[in-house]
Write a protein that holds these residues in place. Sequence first.
Motif, PDB file in Angstrom:
ATOM      1  N   GLU A  89       0.702  -1.224  -0.296  1.00 18.84           N
ATOM      2  CA  GLU A  89       0.219   0.213  -0.233  1.00 18.84           C
ATOM      3  C   GLU A  89       1.229   0.872  -0.032  1.00 18.84           C
ATOM      4  OE1 GLU A  89      -3.477   0.976  -0.290  1.00 18.84           O
ATOM      5  OE2 GLU A  89      -3.555  -1.564  -0.809  1.00 18.84           O
ATOM      6  N   GLU A  90       2.035   1.498   0.304  1.00 21.73           N
ATOM      7  CA  GLU A  90       2.572   2.214   0.788  1.00 21.73           C
ATOM      8  C   GLU A  90       3.127   2.547  -0.646  1.00 21.73           C
ATOM      9  OE1 GLU A  90       4.747   5.641   3.214  1.00 21.73           O
ATOM     10  OE2 GLU A  90       3.255   3.878   3.446  1.00 21.73           O
ATOM     11  N   THR A  91       3.415   1.191  -1.411  1.00 23.60           N
ATOM     12  CA  THR A  91       4.626   1.951  -2.435  1.00 23.60           C
ATOM     13  C   THR A  91       3.281   2.526  -3.230  1.00 23.60           C
ATOM     14  OG1 THR A  91       5.884  -0.623  -2.214  1.00 23.60           O
ATOM     15  CG2 THR A  91       5.698   0.875  -4.091  1.00 23.60           C
ATOM     16  N   ILE A  92       2.203   1.890  -3.251  1.00 25.77           N
ATOM     17  CA  ILE A  92       1.196   2.609  -4.258  1.00 25.77           C
ATOM     18  C   ILE A  92       0.960   4.026  -3.589  1.00 25.77           C
ATOM     19  CG2 ILE A  92      -1.601   2.972  -4.828  1.00 25.77           C
ATOM     20  CD1 ILE A  92      -1.168  -0.315  -4.683  1.00 25.77           C
ATOM     21  N   LYS A  93       1.186   4.654  -3.001  1.00 28.12           N
ATOM     22  CA  LYS A  93       0.750   6.120  -2.128  1.00 28.12           C
ATOM     23  C   LYS A  93       2.102   6.921  -2.908  1.00 28.12           C
ATOM     24  CE  LYS A  93      -1.776   4.565   1.789  1.00 28.12           C
ATOM     25  NZ  LYS A  93      -1.795   4.945   3.430  1.00 28.12           N
ATOM     26  N   LEU A  94       2.547   5.809  -2.732  1.00 29.87           N
ATOM     27  CA  LEU A  94       3.681   7.306  -2.370  1.00 29.87           C
ATOM     28  C   LEU A  94       4.497   7.464  -4.844  1.00 29.87           C
ATOM     29  CD1 LEU A  94       6.584   5.884   0.095  1.00 29.87           C
ATOM     30  CD2 LEU A  94       5.769   8.527  -0.298  1.00 29.87           C
ATOM     31  N   SER A  95       3.601   6.536  -5.509  1.00 28.56           N
ATOM     32  CA  SER A  95       3.619   6.514  -6.385  1.00 28.56           C
ATOM     33  C   SER A  95       3.372   7.246  -7.571  1.00 28.56           C
ATOM     34  CB  SER A  95       3.098   5.137  -7.426  1.00 28.56           C
ATOM     35  OG  SER A  95       3.858   3.813  -7.068  1.00 28.56           O
ATOM     36  N   GLU A  96       4.250   7.752  -8.460  1.00 30.63           N
ATOM     37  CA  GLU A  96       3.312   9.287  -9.044  1.00 30.63           C
ATOM     38  C   GLU A  96       2.209   8.310  -9.927  1.00 30.63           C
ATOM     39  OE1 GLU A  96       4.905  11.813 -13.091  1.00 30.63           O
ATOM     40  OE2 GLU A  96       6.265  10.428 -12.230  1.00 30.63           O
ATOM     41  N   LYS A  97       1.316   8.935 -10.166  1.00 28.25           N
ATOM     42  CA  LYS A  97      -0.609   9.353 -10.956  1.00 28.25           C
ATOM     43  C   LYS A  97      -0.714  10.230 -12.121  1.00 28.25           C
ATOM     44  CE  LYS A  97      -2.115   7.409  -6.154  1.00 28.25           C
ATOM     45  NZ  LYS A  97      -0.466   7.373  -5.488  1.00 28.25           N
ATOM     46  N   VAL A  98      -0.661   9.299 -12.968  1.00 26.63           N
ATOM     47  CA  VAL A  98      -1.281  10.060 -13.759  1.00 26.63           C
ATOM     48  C   VAL A  98      -2.999   9.779 -14.030  1.00 26.63           C
ATOM     49  CG1 VAL A  98      -0.875  11.222 -16.313  1.00 26.63           C
ATOM     50  CG2 VAL A  98       0.867   9.894 -15.036  1.00 26.63           C
ATOM     51  N   ILE A  99      -3.446  11.056 -14.747  1.00 29.41           N
ATOM     52  CA  ILE A  99      -4.977  10.859 -14.559  1.00 29.41           C
ATOM     53  C   ILE A  99      -5.126  11.325 -16.424  1.00 29.41           C
ATOM     54  CG2 ILE A  99      -7.407  11.581 -14.154  1.00 29.41           C
ATOM     55  CD1 ILE A  99      -5.869  11.710 -11.343  1.00 29.41           C
ATOM     56  N   ILE A 100      -5.409  10.851 -17.174  1.00 32.66           N
ATOM     57  CA  ILE A 100      -6.304  11.185 -18.975  1.00 32.66           C
ATOM     58  C   ILE A 100      -7.286  11.074 -18.828  1.00 32.66           C
ATOM     59  CG2 ILE A 100      -5.514  10.553 -20.672  1.00 32.66           C
ATOM     60  CD1 ILE A 100      -3.052   8.748 -20.629  1.00 32.66           C
ATOM     61  N   LYS A 101      -7.647  12.528 -18.774  1.00 33.33           N
ATOM     62  CA  LYS A 101      -9.214  12.870 -18.489  1.00 33.33           C
ATOM     63  C   LYS A 101      -9.828  12.945 -20.650  1.00 33.33           C
ATOM     64  CE  LYS A 101     -10.126  15.299 -14.442  1.00 33.33           C
ATOM     65  NZ  LYS A 101     -10.024  16.263 -14.519  1.00 33.33           N
TER      66      LYS A 101
END
Length: 63
Positions: free
Chosen positions: A51-63
């Motif tokens: 879970e911590e890895t997911i929280k720290l990961s860069e997230k990109v939202i494409i609309k």
Amino acid sequence: MEAVIPNFVIHEHHSGALLPHNINSCKYNYQPQNGYYEVPELPGIGQELMEETIKLSEKVIIK
């Protein structure tokens, strides 16, 4: 996973896979034993991110 490919010959295991940061980013630490990997019986590829890895990961939202 390569375990189900009949003509699979070799899997490269990089030294980066042995770094604590990489080992601790996943729930399971799959390392070869005597040159072989144990095939997990979990669904998918048998690995999950912490879970911590997911929280720290860069997230990109494409609309």
